[in-house]
Design an enzyme around this catalytic site. Sequence first.
Site, mmCIF file in Angstrom:
data_model
loop_
_atom_site.group_PDB
_atom_site.id
_atom_site.type_symbol
_atom_site.label_atom_id
_atom_site.label_comp_id
_atom_site.label_asym_id
_atom_site.label_seq_id
_atom_site.Cartn_x
_atom_site.Cartn_y
_atom_site.Cartn_z
ATOM 1 N N HIS A 109 0.872 -1.181 0.000
ATOM 2 C CA HIS A 109 0.000 0.000 0.000
ATOM 3 C C HIS A 109 0.913 1.235 0.000
ATOM 4 O O HIS A 109 1.953 1.231 0.655
ATOM 5 C CB HIS A 109 -0.849 0.082 1.276
ATOM 6 N N CYS A 162 -2.309 2.957 9.176
ATOM 7 C CA CYS A 162 -3.327 1.989 8.715
ATOM 8 C C CYS A 162 -4.490 1.880 9.684
ATOM 9 O O CYS A 162 -5.580 1.459 9.296
ATOM 10 C CB CYS A 162 -2.743 0.587 8.596
HETATM 11 N N1 ARG Z 1 -3.565 -7.188 6.503
HETATM 12 C C1 ARG Z 1 -4.044 -5.976 5.898
HETATM 13 C C2 ARG Z 1 -3.980 -6.096 4.365
HETATM 14 O O1 ARG Z 1 -3.073 -6.706 3.856
HETATM 15 C C3 ARG Z 1 -3.237 -4.806 6.389
HETATM 16 C C4 ARG Z 1 -3.732 -3.506 5.882
HETATM 17 C C5 ARG Z 1 -2.890 -2.370 6.347
HETATM 18 N N2 ARG Z 1 -3.464 -1.153 5.931
HETATM 19 C C6 ARG Z 1 -2.833 -0.168 5.274
HETATM 20 N N3 ARG Z 1 -3.485 0.911 5.018
HETATM 21 N N4 ARG Z 1 -1.596 -0.325 4.834
HETATM 22 O O2 ARG Z 1 -4.824 -5.593 3.663
#
Ligand code: ARG
Length: 266
Positions: free
Chosen positions: A166, A241
Site C-alpha cells: 500500500h 493503517c
Molecule cells: N492485513 C491488511 C492487508 O493486507 C493490512 C492492511 C494495512 N493497511 C494499510 N493501510 N496499509 O490488507
Amino acid sequence: MKPRILMCRPEHFEVRYVINPWMEGEESRLRPDLADSQWQALHETVSQHADVALIEHAQGWPDMTFTANAAIVRENTAVISRFRHRERRGEEPYFAAWFDNAGFDVVTPTWDLSFEGAGDALLDRASPLLWMGYGHRTDTRAADFLEDELNVEVEPLKLIDPRFYHLDTCFCPLEDGYLLYYPLAFDRDALSFACNAVNIGDVVILNAASISLSRALSARGFRTQRVPLGEFMRAGGAAKCLTLRLDEPAEIATQPDCRMPIAEAA
Ligand code: ARG
C-alpha cells in the site's frame, strides 16, 4: 477545529490468511491482549490531537481494524474501498453504512475496479493533489475515477516491492507539503513502517523512528510520538493503517517552496 479520525477497536483482529508478505507465518503468533493494549495506546495518543470516531469491528473480518482502508474522504464525499482480495471484501458494506450514517455522500467503485482507500490514496497537505499508489492492490484505472469523483488532480505512483503493497506503507504527506518517503523502501525505518505515520499539526505519531529520522523531522519543526504497534505489524500495518482522517477540505493554502523529501534512501 480538531481533525476527525476514524478508528476501529481490534475486537476480532487476527492473522488467519496471508495477503501480504508481513502476514506469512504470523497466524499463531498474534497476542490479542497485547494488540488491544497497543491499539488503546494509539487511540489515546491520537485522541490528544484529534476527535476520534469509532466503527464497530464486525466479526469474521479481522483486518477491519485497519480503517485507512475504509475509504478516501475529501470534503463530504467518501469513496468506499473495493478490496482486491475476497478476504477483505466483507468489510465494504460496514464501512459504506458507517459513512452513510455519518452524513457523507457515499460513492462506490464498480465491482471490477480495485481501490483500497487511504491505504493507497493520500492527499497532499499543501496543494490540491492526490497521490495514488497502484500495482499491488489499487488498479491504475482508479486514477481517472478518483479524479472525477473527488474533483482533484491525481498523481499515480507505481509500487514495485511486495512488502510495500500500500502507498501508506512507504509514503506519507506531512503538513506544509513535506513528504516522508523511501524511494527504495529497503531502509530500517521503512522496515519498521516509520512512513506509516499519523501527522496532526506538528505531531508525527509512528511505530518506530531511527534517531536520524527523528532528528530530520525535528529539524523541520515536527515532534515524533512513538507508539509501538508490533502486533499490527504481524498483519502488515501500523499507526496510519489504523486511522482514517475524516475532515479533508477541498481547498488548502498552497505553499510551493517547502516541498522537500525528509528521508530518501540512505
Ligand atoms: N492485513 C491488511 C492487508 O493486507 C493490512 C492492511 C494495512 N493497511 C494499510 N493501510 N496499509 O490488507
